[in-house]
Scaffold this active site. Structure first.
Site, PDB file in Angstrom:
ATOM      1  CE1 TYR A  53      46.170  41.416  51.205  1.00  0.00           C
ATOM      2  CE2 TYR A  53      44.787  42.845  52.524  1.00  0.00           C
ATOM      3  CZ  TYR A  53      45.419  41.643  52.349  1.00  0.00           C
ATOM      4  OH  TYR A  53      45.305  40.666  53.309  1.00  0.00           O
ATOM      5  CB  THR A 247      28.774  31.491  50.400  1.00  0.00           C
ATOM      6  OG1 THR A 247      29.253  31.293  49.052  1.00  0.00           O
ATOM      7  CG2 THR A 247      29.786  32.306  51.194  1.00  0.00           C
TER       8      THR A 247
END
Length: 351
Positions: A53, A247
């Site tokens: 990451y 969303t």
């Protein structure tokens, strides 16, 4: 915040956990610190990371998420006692820049040992609470778990056996570098092989599995859910919001400034045949029920009997507050019935 036992360990983890894959790319260290501060204030006690990451992975940003989290621990005396650290070792890949000598990573002893030592150093800790295999060494019919269309891969000639990987992880536990172990993007077969090897060889059991799970990807419920419930392997799910599609922020082709699709255009997993229409149907269902669509999606994932923790991510405090609110939402029977009816009619459009 609700807390749930992680597998057969002595750890209790919050029903929501914090994902950090945006730290160092979409989030500055200062923004990341604020997000971690608020997460702890809300009762979140599990932070999820990985050596590769932030995402998208790149040589120039490698390890940055772990470095930022480690700096946060150093700047927050006592925070380490409140937070369980979960991080991951990369599986077989072409990302030679993850290893010091530039060789392509595999799940073998030298790679895992180098990876865990690097993570401990960057996280500024002497032990990792949950160390996970980010993805299998073997080639999979579909990355991330259960395929909806089976594609038989050709095995690599030098495929690393699960027993070999587990033996290395067991030595890390014995050495006190790792408390518990888990897998990610794994299949039912893989989970059972890990458990079988642990029983036969006297090695540590996997405590968790981190796979995608959402309203538009319920493939975990096919085989994996039963196996993990019966074997006490806790699900830590990612992408409960389908990378933002649930969303509504990408509805009707919108591309908000700073959003992941706008920046990186890497969301193809959630853009397959039928996905746009089904996303809209879930958004409409939330509106009819008077619910925020993100909170409905989070609440659904949290409610699953096989769910240990839903990994949430945010690039700002406003986003974080919205998803945190999902843990307090209880979906009524009519909404649950409507969700299941829609799923049965349309299936897993984003596996």
């Amino acid at each position: 915040m609700d807390y749930r036992k992680l597998g057969r360990t002595d750890l209790s983890v919050s029903a929501l956990s914090l994902g950090t894959m945006t730290f160092g790319r979409q989030n500055t260290p200062e923004e990341a610190f604020a997000i971690m501060d608020r997460a702890v204030d809300a009762g979140i006690n599990l932070f999820d990371n990985a050596e590769m990451y932030p995402i998208p992975p790149a040589e120039e940003t490698r390890f940055r998420c772990e470095e930022i989290m480690g700096d946060w621990f150093a700047a927050r005396p006592g925070a380490r006692d409140k937070v369980l650290i979960a991080t991951k070792v990369a599986g077989r890949s072409e990302m030679g820049w993850l290893r010091q000598d530039g060789h392509k990573p595999k799940l073998i002893a030298r790679d895992i040992n180098e990876a865990v030592d690097g993570s401990l150093r960057r996280l500024k800790t002497d032990v990792i609470d949950l160390y996970q295999v980010h993805w299998p060494d073997r080639k999979m019919p579909q990355f991330g778990g259960n395929p909806t269309v089976f594609d038989l891969p050709v095995p690599a000639e030098d495929e690393t056996p699960i027993e070999e990987t587990l033996a290395v992880l067991g030595k890390l536990v014995d050495a006190g570098k790792v408390r518990h172990i888990g897998v990610s993007n794994e299949s039912t077969w893989g989970v059972m092989q890990y458990l079988r090897a642990a029983e036969l060889k006297g090695l540590p059991r996997i405590a968790s599995i981190q796979n995608a799970y959402s309203l538009v990807n319920r493939t975990f419920e096919v085989n994996l859910a039963e196996a993990c419930l019966r074997e006490d392997v806790g699900l830590l799910c990612y992408s409960a919001l389908a990378q933002g599609y649930l969303t509504g922020k990408y509805r009707n082709g919108r591309l908000p400034e700073g959003a992941r699709k706008t920046l990186f255009d890497r969301l193809q997993r959630y853009e397959g045949p039928g996905a746009e229409e089904v996303n809209d149907l879930y958004l409409d269902l939330a509106a009819e029920a008077g619910l925020d669509p993100a909170q409905m999606a989070i609440a659904f994932a949290v409610s699953r009997p096989f769910m240990t923790s839903v990994i949430i991510g945010a690039t700002g405090i406003a986003q974080l507050e919205t998803v945190l609110g999902g843990a307090d939402v209880v979906l009524g029977p009519e909404v649950m019935e409507a969700i299941d009816a829609l799923h049965r009619a349309r299936g897993n459009v984003s596996p």
